[in-house]
Scaffold this motif. Structure first.
Motif, short mmCIF file in Angstrom:
data_model
loop_
_atom_site.label_atom_id
_atom_site.label_comp_id
_atom_site.label_asym_id
_atom_site.label_seq_id
_atom_site.Cartn_x
_atom_site.Cartn_y
_atom_site.Cartn_z
N LEU A 45 1.01 -1.15 -0.08
CA LEU A 45 -0.05 0.02 0.13
C LEU A 45 0.82 1.20 -0.13
CD1 LEU A 45 -2.74 -1.06 2.74
CD2 LEU A 45 -2.90 -1.17 0.03
N LEU A 46 2.05 0.99 -0.07
CA LEU A 46 3.10 2.33 -0.05
C LEU A 46 2.70 3.23 -1.32
CD1 LEU A 46 6.35 0.27 0.61
CD2 LEU A 46 4.86 1.86 2.24
N GLY A 47 2.59 4.45 -1.11
CA GLY A 47 2.70 5.76 -1.91
C GLY A 47 1.25 5.66 -2.55
N CYS A 92 -1.57 -11.62 6.82
CA CYS A 92 -1.28 -10.86 5.63
C CYS A 92 -0.17 -10.01 6.45
CB CYS A 92 -2.50 -9.93 5.94
SG CYS A 92 -4.14 -10.68 5.30
N VAL A 93 0.89 -9.61 5.59
CA VAL A 93 2.03 -8.70 5.78
C VAL A 93 1.58 -7.60 4.76
CG1 VAL A 93 4.29 -8.30 5.60
CG2 VAL A 93 3.36 -10.38 6.42
N VAL A 94 1.31 -6.37 5.41
CA VAL A 94 0.78 -5.08 4.79
C VAL A 94 2.40 -3.97 4.83
CG1 VAL A 94 -0.47 -3.44 4.30
CG2 VAL A 94 -1.36 -5.53 5.22
N ALA A 95 2.76 -3.60 3.46
CA ALA A 95 3.81 -2.52 3.50
C ALA A 95 2.91 -1.15 3.64
CB ALA A 95 4.77 -2.80 2.43
N ILE A 96 3.15 -0.46 4.44
CA ILE A 96 2.32 0.81 4.50
C ILE A 96 3.01 1.73 5.28
CG2 ILE A 96 1.09 -0.07 6.63
CD1 ILE A 96 -1.45 1.61 5.56
N GLU A 97 3.03 3.12 4.86
CA GLU A 97 3.64 4.33 5.64
C GLU A 97 3.35 4.16 6.93
OE1 GLU A 97 3.52 5.25 1.15
OE2 GLU A 97 2.00 4.57 2.88
N ARG A 128 1.98 -5.24 10.15
CA ARG A 128 2.51 -3.92 9.33
C ARG A 128 3.95 -3.61 9.43
NH1 ARG A 128 -2.07 0.24 9.98
NH2 ARG A 128 -0.32 1.62 9.67
N VAL A 129 4.41 -3.20 8.08
CA VAL A 129 5.81 -2.74 7.96
C VAL A 129 5.86 -1.75 7.20
CG1 VAL A 129 6.69 -5.18 8.43
CG2 VAL A 129 6.19 -4.59 6.04
N THR A 130 7.12 -1.12 6.87
CA THR A 130 7.16 0.36 6.39
C THR A 130 7.87 0.26 5.01
OG1 THR A 130 8.71 0.99 7.95
CG2 THR A 130 6.61 1.64 8.50
N SER A 131 8.37 -0.90 4.63
CA SER A 131 8.99 -1.34 3.47
C SER A 131 8.76 -2.43 2.91
CB SER A 131 10.51 -0.97 3.69
OG SER A 131 11.08 -2.25 4.33
N ASP A 169 11.15 -4.41 1.60
CA ASP A 169 12.17 -5.35 2.20
C ASP A 169 11.74 -6.11 3.35
OD1 ASP A 169 13.78 -4.83 0.03
OD2 ASP A 169 14.83 -3.47 0.78
N GLU A 170 11.03 -5.25 4.24
CA GLU A 170 10.71 -5.96 5.37
C GLU A 170 9.52 -6.72 5.47
OE1 GLU A 170 10.52 -3.00 9.07
OE2 GLU A 170 10.16 -1.79 7.64
N ALA A 171 8.56 -6.38 4.25
CA ALA A 171 7.55 -7.32 3.83
C ALA A 171 7.86 -8.66 3.42
CB ALA A 171 6.63 -6.68 2.93
N PHE A 172 8.81 -8.30 2.36
CA PHE A 172 9.48 -9.73 1.84
C PHE A 172 10.11 -10.77 2.97
CE2 PHE A 172 10.39 -7.09 -2.32
CZ PHE A 172 9.24 -7.20 -2.73
N ASP A 173 10.78 -9.88 3.92
CA ASP A 173 11.54 -10.78 5.03
C ASP A 173 10.49 -11.53 5.93
OD1 ASP A 173 13.86 -10.15 3.90
OD2 ASP A 173 14.39 -8.59 5.38
N SER A 174 9.53 -10.64 6.11
CA SER A 174 8.36 -11.09 7.19
C SER A 174 7.63 -12.18 6.46
CB SER A 174 7.36 -10.03 7.21
OG SER A 174 7.97 -8.97 7.96
N VAL A 175 7.20 -12.31 5.30
CA VAL A 175 6.61 -13.30 4.34
C VAL A 175 7.68 -14.77 4.46
CG1 VAL A 175 5.50 -14.26 2.21
CG2 VAL A 175 5.23 -12.02 3.08
N ALA A 176 8.93 -14.51 4.14
CA ALA A 176 9.93 -15.52 4.19
C ALA A 176 9.76 -16.33 5.44
CB ALA A 176 11.07 -15.15 3.76
#
Length: 78
Positions: free
Chosen positions: A18-20, A42-47, A66-69, A71-78
């Motif tokens: 959801l970034l940007g 659900c891992v959500v990349a959001i500001e 919830r993560v802010t990037s 890269d964090e989202a990819f790491d969290s899903v992995a």
């Protein structure tokens, strides 16, 4: 819609970017709702602040991780 709901039913986890965004993504909101009902993680990349998806308490409940990037989202899903 059929393809998207099938994808959510078949996935092990949902990664949402959801970034940007400047206005709500209604299809993404539907997918988050389906994932919530199906107990899919659900891992959500959001500001941290200012995203239009951050204004409703039901969406907060549908975003358990919830993560802010991305890269964090990819790491969290992995």
């Amino acid at each position: 819609m059929t393809r998207d709901s099938t994808d959510v039913r078949r996935c092990d986890a949902l990664l949402v970017n959801l970034l940007g965004l400047e206005k709500p993504s209604l299809g993404t909101i539907m997918e988050l709702g389906w994932a919530y009902i199906l107990n899919k993680p659900c891992v959500v990349a959001i500001e941290a602040f200012g995203n239009p998806h951050d204004r409703h308490p039901m969406l907060h409940e549908a975003m358990p991780f919830r993560v802010t990037s991305l890269d964090e989202a990819f790491d969290s899903v992995a």
